[in-house]
Write a protein that holds these residues in place. Structure first.
Motif, PDB file in Angstrom:
ATOM      1  N   VAL A  26       0.824  -1.200   0.000  1.00 59.85           N
ATOM      2  CA  VAL A  26       0.000   0.000   0.000  1.00 59.85           C
ATOM      3  C   VAL A  26       0.862   1.256   0.000  1.00 59.85           C
ATOM      4  O   VAL A  26       0.530   2.260  -0.639  1.00 59.85           O
ATOM      5  CB  VAL A  26      -0.981   0.013   1.202  1.00 59.85           C
ATOM      6  N   TYR A  27       2.014   1.190   0.681  1.00 61.36           N
ATOM      7  CA  TYR A  27       2.914   2.337   0.733  1.00 61.36           C
ATOM      8  C   TYR A  27       3.692   2.498  -0.574  1.00 61.36           C
ATOM      9  O   TYR A  27       3.950   3.616  -1.026  1.00 61.36           O
ATOM     10  CB  TYR A  27       3.875   2.196   1.910  1.00 61.36           C
ATOM     11  N   ILE A  28       4.041   1.363  -1.170  1.00 58.94           N
ATOM     12  CA  ILE A  28       4.743   1.394  -2.450  1.00 58.94           C
ATOM     13  C   ILE A  28       3.844   1.996  -3.531  1.00 58.94           C
ATOM     14  O   ILE A  28       4.280   2.843  -4.332  1.00 58.94           O
ATOM     15  CB  ILE A  28       5.197  -0.021  -2.852  1.00 58.94           C
ATOM     16  N   LYS A  29       2.591   1.586  -3.546  1.00 58.28           N
ATOM     17  CA  LYS A  29       1.642   2.089  -4.537  1.00 58.28           C
ATOM     18  C   LYS A  29       1.499   3.606  -4.428  1.00 58.28           C
ATOM     19  O   LYS A  29       1.494   4.313  -5.440  1.00 58.28           O
ATOM     20  CB  LYS A  29       0.278   1.418  -4.340  1.00 58.28           C
ATOM     21  N   ALA A  30       1.399   4.118  -3.197  1.00 64.42           N
ATOM     22  CA  ALA A  30       1.258   5.568  -3.001  1.00 64.42           C
ATOM     23  C   ALA A  30       2.514   6.303  -3.455  1.00 64.42           C
ATOM     24  O   ALA A  30       2.430   7.375  -4.079  1.00 64.42           O
ATOM     25  CB  ALA A  30       0.960   5.864  -1.529  1.00 64.42           C
ATOM     26  N   ALA A  31       3.686   5.744  -3.145  1.00 58.36           N
ATOM     27  CA  ALA A  31       4.946   6.382  -3.556  1.00 58.36           C
ATOM     28  C   ALA A  31       5.067   6.424  -5.072  1.00 58.36           C
ATOM     29  O   ALA A  31       5.493   7.436  -5.644  1.00 58.36           O
ATOM     30  CB  ALA A  31       6.130   5.627  -2.950  1.00 58.36           C
ATOM     31  N   GLU A  32       4.695   5.337  -5.732  1.00 63.49           N
ATOM     32  CA  GLU A  32       4.776   5.293  -7.187  1.00 63.49           C
ATOM     33  C   GLU A  32       3.791   6.262  -7.833  1.00 63.49           C
ATOM     34  O   GLU A  32       4.124   6.925  -8.827  1.00 63.49           O
ATOM     35  CB  GLU A  32       4.534   3.867  -7.672  1.00 63.49           C
ATOM     36  N   LEU A  33       2.595   6.377  -7.265  1.00 62.19           N
ATOM     37  CA  LEU A  33       1.618   7.314  -7.810  1.00 62.19           C
ATOM     38  C   LEU A  33       2.098   8.755  -7.624  1.00 62.19           C
ATOM     39  O   LEU A  33       1.957   9.590  -8.528  1.00 62.19           O
ATOM     40  CB  LEU A  33       0.261   7.126  -7.131  1.00 62.19           C
ATOM     41  N   LEU A  34       2.709   9.033  -6.480  1.00 61.63           N
ATOM     42  CA  LEU A  34       3.264  10.371  -6.256  1.00 61.63           C
ATOM     43  C   LEU A  34       4.344  10.675  -7.288  1.00 61.63           C
ATOM     44  O   LEU A  34       4.384  11.766  -7.870  1.00 61.63           O
ATOM     45  CB  LEU A  34       3.840  10.469  -4.847  1.00 61.63           C
ATOM     46  N   GLY A  35       5.217   9.715  -7.532  1.00 63.32           N
ATOM     47  CA  GLY A  35       6.275   9.896  -8.524  1.00 63.32           C
ATOM     48  C   GLY A  35       5.726  10.122  -9.922  1.00 63.32           C
ATOM     49  O   GLY A  35       6.233  10.960 -10.677  1.00 63.32           O
ATOM     50  N   GLN A  36       4.679   9.375 -10.267  1.00 63.91           N
ATOM     51  CA  GLN A  36       4.051   9.532 -11.589  1.00 63.91           C
ATOM     52  C   GLN A  36       3.482  10.937 -11.753  1.00 63.91           C
ATOM     53  O   GLN A  36       3.693  11.594 -12.785  1.00 63.91           O
ATOM     54  CB  GLN A  36       2.934   8.498 -11.751  1.00 63.91           C
ATOM     55  N   ILE A  37       2.767  11.413 -10.733  1.00 62.38           N
ATOM     56  CA  ILE A  37       2.160  12.751 -10.808  1.00 62.38           C
ATOM     57  C   ILE A  37       3.237  13.825 -10.911  1.00 62.38           C
ATOM     58  O   ILE A  37       3.120  14.776 -11.701  1.00 62.38           O
ATOM     59  CB  ILE A  37       1.262  12.998  -9.576  1.00 62.38           C
ATOM     60  N   MET A  38       4.302  13.682 -10.127  1.00 63.18           N
ATOM     61  CA  MET A  38       5.387  14.662 -10.166  1.00 63.18           C
ATOM     62  C   MET A  38       5.999  14.743 -11.556  1.00 63.18           C
ATOM     63  O   MET A  38       6.210  15.833 -12.103  1.00 63.18           O
ATOM     64  CB  MET A  38       6.451  14.311  -9.129  1.00 63.18           C
ATOM     65  N   ALA A  39       6.290  13.591 -12.140  1.00 57.82           N
ATOM     66  CA  ALA A  39       6.903  13.572 -13.467  1.00 57.82           C
ATOM     67  C   ALA A  39       5.976  14.181 -14.510  1.00 57.82           C
ATOM     68  O   ALA A  39       6.407  14.957 -15.376  1.00 57.82           O
ATOM     69  CB  ALA A  39       7.275  12.145 -13.854  1.00 57.82           C
ATOM     70  N   GLN A  40       4.694  13.853 -14.435  1.00 56.99           N
ATOM     71  CA  GLN A  40       3.733  14.372 -15.407  1.00 56.99           C
ATOM     72  C   GLN A  40       3.550  15.875 -15.289  1.00 56.99           C
ATOM     73  O   GLN A  40       3.194  16.547 -16.258  1.00 56.99           O
ATOM     74  CB  GLN A  40       2.398  13.643 -15.240  1.00 56.99           C
ATOM     75  N   LYS A  41       3.800  16.426 -14.104  1.00 61.91           N
ATOM     76  CA  LYS A  41       3.712  17.862 -13.890  1.00 61.91           C
ATOM     77  C   LYS A  41       5.068  18.556 -14.027  1.00 61.91           C
ATOM     78  O   LYS A  41       5.198  19.743 -13.728  1.00 61.91           O
ATOM     79  CB  LYS A  41       3.113  18.149 -12.505  1.00 61.91           C
ATOM     80  N   SER A  42       6.071  17.790 -14.468  1.00 62.99           N
ATOM     81  CA  SER A  42       7.432  18.321 -14.656  1.00 62.99           C
ATOM     82  C   SER A  42       8.015  18.886 -13.363  1.00 62.99           C
ATOM     83  O   SER A  42       8.721  19.893 -13.359  1.00 62.99           O
ATOM     84  CB  SER A  42       7.457  19.388 -15.762  1.00 62.99           C
ATOM     85  N   ILE A  43       7.716  18.217 -12.249  1.00 61.10           N
ATOM     86  CA  ILE A  43       8.266  18.584 -10.949  1.00 61.10           C
ATOM     87  C   ILE A  43       9.415  17.625 -10.637  1.00 61.10           C
ATOM     88  O   ILE A  43       9.229  16.408 -10.616  1.00 61.10           O
ATOM     89  CB  ILE A  43       7.204  18.508  -9.836  1.00 61.10           C
ATOM     90  N   GLY A  44      10.600  18.171 -10.429  1.00 60.09           N
ATOM     91  CA  GLY A  44      11.751  17.340 -10.131  1.00 60.09           C
ATOM     92  C   GLY A  44      11.683  16.767  -8.725  1.00 60.09           C
ATOM     93  O   GLY A  44      11.157  17.399  -7.802  1.00 60.09           O
TER      94      GLY A  44
END
Length: 204
Positions: free
Chosen positions: A29-47
């Motif tokens: 459950v924690y891995i899924k949240a971390a990966e989703l956060l990373g996906q959103i950051m990349a899609q918003k061009s946030i380093g």
């Protein structure tokens, strides 16, 4: 006029520092949240700025940001590199002499902080940056991502510190709690910078 102005506006968020666990034994459950956060950051061009670890949530969020075309800057002390604890595929790897230098640089390079679940190191980083903000040393948003109610006891402890006058009521605005990665990013992008005059009220 109150010193604690929190109107909604759009921050110019270029980089977010994410504190999180290096343990590889945690629930999916924690891995899924971390990966989703990373996906959103990349899609918003946030380093992504993090501690450059090659295991646990640090690895998962780094790999996800990179997989979606984002950038990751990892900051790690020399002694950890010597132990081969570092991720070797990051956009940029910065080595420091000490843990203190590492944490200072992570804060300096970030426009916001998000704390994912983690152990003593993660919680120490979170409480230290909250203290820096209380002292006027860090003015950017600090978001606690409370996945699976992980941080509920710590949030309760902070509330108790306020209720029993170890902190001022105004200090509860030093951080904000999010329940989803999407909400965490939205909070980073819409919270006003903290007024550094708060340091005048650091003592009760």
């Amino acid at each position: 006029m109150s010193l604690f102005i929190y109107h909604i506006y759009m921050n110019n968020i270029k980089n977010i520092c994410v504190y999180c666990a290096s343990s590889a034994q945690i629930s999916p459950v924690y891995i899924k949240a971390a990966e989703l956060l990373g996906q959103i950051m990349a899609q918003k061009s946030i380093g992504l700025i993090n501690g450059a670890g090659k295991m646990g949530l640090m690895k998962h969020i780094s790999d996800t940001v990179l997989a979606y075309g984002g950038t990751v800057t990892g900051i790690i002390p020399h002694f950890m590199v010597k132990q081969n604890w570092h991720h070797t595929g990051l956009t940029q790897l910065i080595e420091t002499e000490t843990m203190h230098e590492r944490k200072s640089l992570m804060a300096k390079m970030s426009d916001a902080i998000i704390a994912l679940p983690g152990g003593c190191g993660t919680m120490e980083e979170l409480l230290e940056i909250i203290t820096w903000k209380q002292l006027g040393l860090y003015a950017h948003p600090i978001v606690i991502l409370n996945t699976n109610d992980f941080y509920t006891p710590l949030i309760g402890m902070l509330k108790k510190a306020i209720d029993e006058h170890f902190m001022r009521p105004e200090h509860k605005k030093l951080w904000i709690v999010a329940t989803t990665p999407k909400e965490a990013i939205e909070q980073c992008c819409t919270l006003s910078p903290w007024n550094k005059n708060i340091c005048k009220f650091a003592h009760l």
